[in-house]
Motif scaffolding. Structure first.
Motif, short mmCIF file in Angstrom:
data_model
loop_
_atom_site.label_atom_id
_atom_site.label_comp_id
_atom_site.label_asym_id
_atom_site.label_seq_id
_atom_site.Cartn_x
_atom_site.Cartn_y
_atom_site.Cartn_z
N ALA A 519 0.78 -1.34 0.17
CA ALA A 519 -0.05 0.00 -0.23
C ALA A 519 0.93 1.29 0.11
N ALA A 520 1.99 1.21 0.42
CA ALA A 520 3.22 2.44 0.80
C ALA A 520 3.67 2.20 -0.79
N GLU A 521 4.06 1.13 -1.51
CA GLU A 521 4.96 1.11 -2.57
C GLU A 521 4.35 1.34 -3.95
N PHE A 522 2.92 0.93 -3.79
CA PHE A 522 2.13 1.28 -5.07
C PHE A 522 0.91 2.34 -4.74
N LYS A 523 0.43 3.18 -5.68
CA LYS A 523 -0.40 4.11 -5.54
C LYS A 523 -1.94 3.56 -6.07
N ASP A 524 -2.00 2.69 -6.78
CA ASP A 524 -3.14 2.10 -7.30
C ASP A 524 -3.26 0.53 -7.07
N ILE A 525 -4.03 -0.07 -6.38
CA ILE A 525 -4.19 -1.41 -6.19
C ILE A 525 -5.56 -2.19 -6.66
N TYR A 526 -5.61 -2.91 -7.70
CA TYR A 526 -6.94 -3.50 -8.15
C TYR A 526 -6.88 -4.92 -7.54
N ILE A 527 -7.77 -5.45 -6.91
CA ILE A 527 -7.86 -6.99 -6.60
C ILE A 527 -9.23 -7.54 -7.11
N VAL A 528 -8.99 -8.52 -7.87
CA VAL A 528 -10.18 -9.34 -8.14
C VAL A 528 -10.06 -10.80 -7.49
N ASP A 529 -10.95 -11.01 -6.32
CA ASP A 529 -10.68 -11.86 -5.67
C ASP A 529 -11.68 -13.24 -6.29
N PHE A 558 -3.44 -6.18 -9.66
CA PHE A 558 -2.97 -5.19 -10.37
C PHE A 558 -2.54 -3.85 -9.56
N MET A 559 -0.96 -3.95 -9.37
CA MET A 559 -0.55 -3.00 -8.56
C MET A 559 0.47 -2.20 -9.41
N ILE A 560 0.03 -0.75 -9.23
CA ILE A 560 0.26 0.18 -10.06
C ILE A 560 1.35 1.30 -9.34
N LYS A 561 2.54 1.62 -9.94
CA LYS A 561 3.30 2.65 -9.39
C LYS A 561 3.22 3.68 -10.14
N ARG A 562 3.07 5.03 -9.36
CA ARG A 562 3.12 6.39 -10.10
C ARG A 562 3.93 7.07 -9.34
N ALA A 563 4.99 7.81 -9.87
CA ALA A 563 6.05 8.40 -9.35
C ALA A 563 5.66 9.66 -8.50
N LYS A 564 4.51 10.54 -9.41
CA LYS A 564 4.20 11.55 -8.96
C LYS A 564 2.97 11.52 -7.94
N ALA A 565 2.12 10.60 -8.00
CA ALA A 565 1.13 10.55 -7.28
C ALA A 565 1.27 10.38 -5.69
N LYS A 566 0.43 11.15 -4.92
CA LYS A 566 0.59 11.04 -3.38
C LYS A 566 -0.40 10.28 -2.62
N SER A 568 -2.83 6.92 -2.06
CA SER A 568 -2.99 5.64 -2.50
C SER A 568 -4.44 5.07 -2.58
N LYS A 569 -4.75 4.19 -3.41
CA LYS A 569 -5.94 3.71 -3.48
C LYS A 569 -5.87 2.37 -3.69
N ILE A 570 -7.07 1.38 -2.90
CA ILE A 570 -7.07 0.14 -2.92
C ILE A 570 -8.48 -0.31 -3.23
N GLU A 571 -8.80 -0.90 -4.59
CA GLU A 571 -10.04 -1.37 -5.07
C GLU A 571 -10.19 -2.94 -4.91
N TYR A 572 -11.55 -3.27 -4.56
CA TYR A 572 -11.60 -4.66 -4.24
C TYR A 572 -12.87 -5.07 -4.82
N VAL A 573 -12.92 -6.45 -5.63
CA VAL A 573 -14.15 -6.99 -6.04
C VAL A 573 -13.91 -8.40 -5.75
N ARG A 574 -15.07 -9.11 -5.69
CA ARG A 574 -15.02 -10.51 -5.32
C ARG A 574 -16.11 -11.15 -5.91
N ARG A 575 -16.00 -12.36 -6.67
CA ARG A 575 -16.90 -13.31 -7.18
C ARG A 575 -17.55 -13.98 -6.21
N PRO A 576 -18.97 -14.41 -6.46
CA PRO A 576 -19.49 -14.88 -5.22
C PRO A 576 -19.17 -16.41 -4.95
N GLN A 577 -19.32 -16.49 -3.53
CA GLN A 577 -18.81 -17.75 -2.84
C GLN A 577 -18.91 -18.93 -3.49
#
Length: 1024
Positions: A519-529, A558-566, A568-577
């Motif tokens: 969460a500190a190293e990447f500025k945008d994280i997208y998780i498809v569970d 999907f973890m995204i580094k953006r040098a100038k971004a201040k 961080s965002k974490i987005e999460y979506v899950r398929r039904p159990q």
């Protein structure tokens, strides 16, 4: 309904019918199947049903109802459509053609005839498939002898063939410098054998007999082979495998489409590897990524690249790397993704599309697949960016990326390979994408199948993920965690890491440091569970619900580094159990990341991303903590227990545990005798001399034991080292407690000595993310997996610890004693002072309170328990003490007196049928005792046989309750597992009489009949 609408409905229904019927025959339906005719033209039947081998059983072609079906069939056959086993239908009529003859035709609304048609279609069996099955069976029989012959020849060549010896030494040196430093002469031998055995396979599948002579790595192995294995010797040695090669050739001829040919080769490779070396196949993670996942990841990475950087993947200066290429699936799909942009594709292929692979067979397959895919689009050109290297050892790439000096790579498996590695290391990698190896450890320590260490990457993990973790046991050297660490360091400051991996990083307690760091190293994280974690939810099926067909849950990140971004965002979506794997893959195939509805994640202070607890747990008293454990003075202590420890790790349970002491003694004598024989023969040479290939594998070798051998350490059997141990809940076994043959004793010597000291202790799960909460009292040394395997290990909180002289001292801190006295004795003149023993028993009683467990369920899965202050300290302490006595003394407690009542089942008797056993399924994970009202019990004083039966045979090994020996307040009267004796007092009246209303939560206890002890034999234990 209009004709067009009806036609569409019938067509889809017919396709579904074929798919479902095919599943029952282990066949896969492939729409728009690519088929190459005899004239080398490509046609596309509407569907085909293929075997796992990708060879088609038969085909399906749907026509419009206004068409003349017979004329349409003639047209298709003139175009070269297959005629061996194909169904034509037009929503009204279906016709089956087999071996160029019409076999049957019927109306699609005639169920009997349609069933007959389908039975004939699915009963068709190709001679090639039958031959292949026989050949594989024979291959399994013949391969061991061929392998032995090859290994003997190589051994002879090593001792008497100077040309071979010089070439092998040169190859080994180069392999150690570029693949990984742990490559041994035995590894080179196996590479050579794999090369020899698979040479003919590749030529049969791709009609490219020159591949092994053209590929830069294959050339070196071919040169090595030519020093000893040619002519008649080669022909005669491989004679036993000719039928296997011939069967592959015949089957391969039936697979005409390029994509299916790739899948065919993957299947051949996977099956070959599992026969050739099952352990290596498991360790390397021979599980291939479904194309739906690969395409989804590529399309999503492309969209994210455009969104955040304004570039597409195919654009210039977007360097792409698959660090664990396997058979080249991601690279080939990227090439397909770039189809239609000829010039850009050529530049990307030659300059900016990189891949690494460390195992020789998948390296060969990947090279073939990638070059063949590109050739089908742009014409043949050699793929210059596939490196034969272990990515995790390529830390030079990380140093080069950071501008640090990198020493020369002096050699390589080939000069071309080292040139490729240097060229890749000089690049700024924009996108790292792939499926890292999935298997971190073998299922148990007796498989001799450990993954090796990677010192530099493991150090980076220790400096980051582990340092940031608060977990008591942080095991983050999984292969996929290593690849995340490597990729995080390697990817450019403006770049994307896209992996499909184990999903445990999303919520596992041991990955809290990982979550904090990414969460500190990447500025945008997208998780498809994608879920599918059978270990977390046993109601799931790996084959039905998991996209890889395995037990471990899966996620795409999907973890995204953006040098100038201040921010961080974490987005999460899950398929039904309970969504099936098929439905999950279908969803991924029909969507991309831009259309998914993500939830924004706000991590809590402990770095949890999902299932965040909202309660007062943090205000309670810590039972244990790293800080208190490591504190140098009493003033720094802020937890109940000073010391805690994991159980002992033997790394060879089958050898060091046994129910029979004499049998254990015999096993250990044999093990030690075998070890000492190898030590006399090979020992004392130091760690730089690798003798692993020469060890007697009849016993279990681990790094520590091999280190002892290298140091010349002899073992001696000592009978007094055999001690009683707590192996599993309510299961005691004999343990050979020895520092040499127990890989890690952890801190158990500070609590149980050498296993000869009995010490009351409370055991809890190290990480119960995927299991029900559990704690149990013991007084003997526990195994690491006392609770259960894959539960983060068993953490032990003991009443006493041992000082340097081996004497018992208190393990409960003075700080904890002060906290309890300050709360319970403030402004009071107590009749008796609270003691540390009483605190110990109080804690045990509270930990078995169902309301406590329910309220803090999420917290208890992730960290050490915290202790609340209840209203009546001494009542809870008394309950805890008596409960602990029952649990520790389970082998000596007098069984509870039961009366059996048989109640005839009248309905069955009247109907004249045998009654059914009433075994109620435990669908909600609830203990049978809590189902008693639904099941029904015979009567007060009777036995709930259903509840007893639902526990299975394990129930007999559990402790029974004591008698009512201490008056009316003794909790032994509470029913156990719905088994009630003559004291028929209800749960509710007992709870009301003994608990009172101590806090707001307790008003629910009476209604539910949930006194802290009313099911006091740990309901979780039923899983054992």
């Amino acid at each position: 309904m209009s004709g067009t609408a009806r036609e569409s409905v019938v067509r889809e229904a017919f396709k579904t019918l074929l798919k479902d019927w095919g599943k029952s025959h282990d066949l896969t339906f492939i729409p728009e199947y690519e088929y190459q005719t005899l004239q080398k033209m490509r046609v596309y039947p509407d569907g085909a049903l293929v075997y796992e081998l990708r060879v088609p059983l038969g085909y399906w072609e749907a026509k419009d109802e206004e068409d003349d079906l017979d004329k349409e069939i003639e047209k298709k056959f003139r175009k070269g459509y297959p005629q061996d086993n194909i169904i034509f239908e037009d929503s009204h009529e279906a016709i089956l053609i087999q071996n160029r003859q019409e076999v049957i035709r019927c109306g699609v609304q005639d169920p009997a005839k349609l069933q007959k048609l389908l039975e004939l279609f699915f009963s068709y069996e190709r001679a090639e498939i039958e031959d292949f099955r026989k050949a594989v069976k024979q291959f399994k029989t013949d391969l061991p002898e061929v392998l032995k012959a090859l290994r003997d020849m190589i051994e002879t060549a090593e001792s008497g063939n100077d040309n071979f010896r010089k070439a092998a030494i040169r190859f080994l040196k180069h392999a150690q410098e570029t693949i990984n430093p742990s490559v041994t002469a035995a590894d080179v031998r196996e590479m050579l054998i794999q090369h020899i055995l698979t040479e003919e396979i590749f030529s049969q599948v791709f009609d490219d007999s020159n591949f092994h002579r053209q590929n830069n790595v294959a050339k070196e192995l071919y040169a090595l082979e030519n020093t000893f294995f040619t002519g008649k010797v080669k022909h005669d040695t491989l004679a036993g495998l000719r039928s296997y090669y011939a069967a592959i050739k015949s089957a391969a001829a039936l697979v005409t489409g390029h994509h299916e040919k790739q899948k065919f080769l993957k299947t051949i490779y996977e099956n070959f590897y599992k026969v050739y070396d099952k352990k290596k196949a498991d360790r390397l993670g021979v599980v291939y990524t479904p194309n739906e996942i690969v395409r989804f990841m590529i399309e999503s990475a492309d969209w994210l690249c455009q969104k955040h950087f304004g570039k597409s993947l195919i654009d210039k200066n977007v360097e792409i790397l698959d660090p664990a290429a396997g058979t080249g699936t991601f690279i080939t799909e990227l090439i397909e993704h770039f189809r239609g942009q000829t010039a850009k594709l050529r530049h990307k292929y030659l300059e900016e599309l990189h891949a690494n692979e460390v195992a020789i067979l998948p390296y060969y397959v990947a090279n073939l697949n990638i070059e063949a895919t590109y050739a089908a689009i742009n014409g043949f050109e050699e793929y210059p960016n596939l490196c034969f290297i272990d990515t995790l050892d390529n830390t030079a790439a990380l140093k080069a990326h950071k501008g640090q000096h990198v020493g020369d790579l002096f050699g390589a498996v080939s000069a071309e390979n080292v040139t490729r590695i240097k060229r890749q290391n000089a690049k700024k990698i924009s996108v790292i994408i792939g499926n890292p190896p999935y298997n971190a450890n073998q299922l148990n320590e007796n498989e001799n199948n450990k993954n090796r260490e990677y010192p530099e990457i493991d150090l980076r993990i220790k400096e980051t993920y582990i340092k940031a973790s608060t977990a008591q046991k942080t095991k983050l050297y999984d292969m996929y965690a290593r690849f995340f660490r490597w990729a995080s360091d390697r990817v450019d400051e403006n770049g994307i890491v896209a992996f499909v991996t184990n999903r445990s990083f999303i919520e596992s307690r041991t990955f809290d440091g990982f979550r904090k760091i990414v969460a500190a190293e990447f500025k945008d994280i997208y998780i498809v569970d994608l879920g599918g974690d059978v270990r977390v939810d046993p109601r799931l099926s790996g084959t039905k619900h998991n996209v890889f067909g395995i037990q471990t849950g899966v996620a795409i990140s999907f973890m995204i580094k953006r040098a100038k971004a201040k921010e961080s965002k974490i987005e999460y979506v899950r398929r039904p159990q309970f969504e099936t794997a098929e439905d999950k893959l279908a969803c991924l195939a029909s969507t991309n990341i831009s259309s998914l509805q993500f939830d924004h994640i706000q991590p809590d202070v402990k770095n949890y991303w999902i299932n965040i607890a909202d309660n007062d747990f943090d205000t309670l008293i810590a039972s244990a903590s790293k800080e208190t454990k490591l504190s140098k003075s009493e003033s720094q202590e802020r937890a109940v227990f000073k010391l805690y420890t994991l159980g002992v790790v033997t790394a060879r349970d089958d050898w060091t545990y046994d129910f029979d002491r004499r049998h254990l003694s015999q096993k250990l004598r044999y093990l030690i005798k075998t070890y000492n024989a190898d030590m006399n023969r090979l020992g004392g040479q130091g760690s730089k001399i690798d003798v692993s290939a020469e060890l007697d594998t009849a016993i279990k070798w681990t790094r520590a034991v091999q280190r002892d051998l290298a140091n010349g350490t002899r073992y001696e059997f000592t009978d007094k080292k055999i001690v009683r141990a707590s192996y599993r809940p309510f299961v005691s076994e004999w343990l050979y407690r020895d520092d040499h043959l127990n890989e890690m004793p952890n801190r158990t010597p500070l609590i149980f000595g050498d296993g000869n000291i009995r010490n009351p202790a409370i055991t809890v799960m190290g990480d119960s993310t995927g299991k029900p909460y559990f704690c149990l009292a013991i007084d003997r040394i526990p195994d690491l997996n006392f609770v259960s395997p894959a539960s983060g290990g068993t953490q032990t909180l003991a009443l006493h610890r041992l000082d340097s002289s081996g004497s018992k001292i208190e393990n409960i801190t003075n700080w904890a004693l002060d906290q309890f006295r300050a709360h319970f004795e403030k402004d009071k003149k107590p009749k008796r002072l609270i003691t540390k023993d009483a605190i110990f028993h109080y804690i045990y009683g509270v930990l078995h309170d169902p309301v406590y467990r329910e309220k803090y369920a999420l917290n208890l899965k992730r960290e050490f328990p915290r202790i609340p202050f209840y209203g009546d300290f001494w009542k809870w302490a008394e309950w805890g003490e008596k409960l602990m006595a029952l649990h520790i003394g389970y082998e000596t407690v007098e069984p509870w007196p039961l009366e059996r009542i048989d109640a005839p089942e009248e309905k069955s008797r009247k109907a004249g049928i045998a009654p059914k056993a009433m075994l109620r399924a435990n669908k909600d994970g609830e203990h049978p005792a809590r189902q008693r009202d639904a099941i029904g019990r015979s009567a007060a004083g009777g036995v709930d046989l259903q509840a007893r039966q639902s526990l299975g045979t394990r129930m007999d090994s559990r402790p029974a309750q004591g008698k009512d020996a201490e008056g009316p307040d003794y909790p032994g009267k509470i029913q156990h597992l719905s088994l009630r004796g003559s004291q028929g007092e209800s749960d509710r009246s007992f709870a009301a009489r003994h608990t009172g209303q101590h806090r707001d939560d307790e008003d629910r206890r009476g209604d539910a009949g949930r006194n802290t002890l009313n099911r006091h034999f740990c309901p979780e234990v039923q899983s054992y």
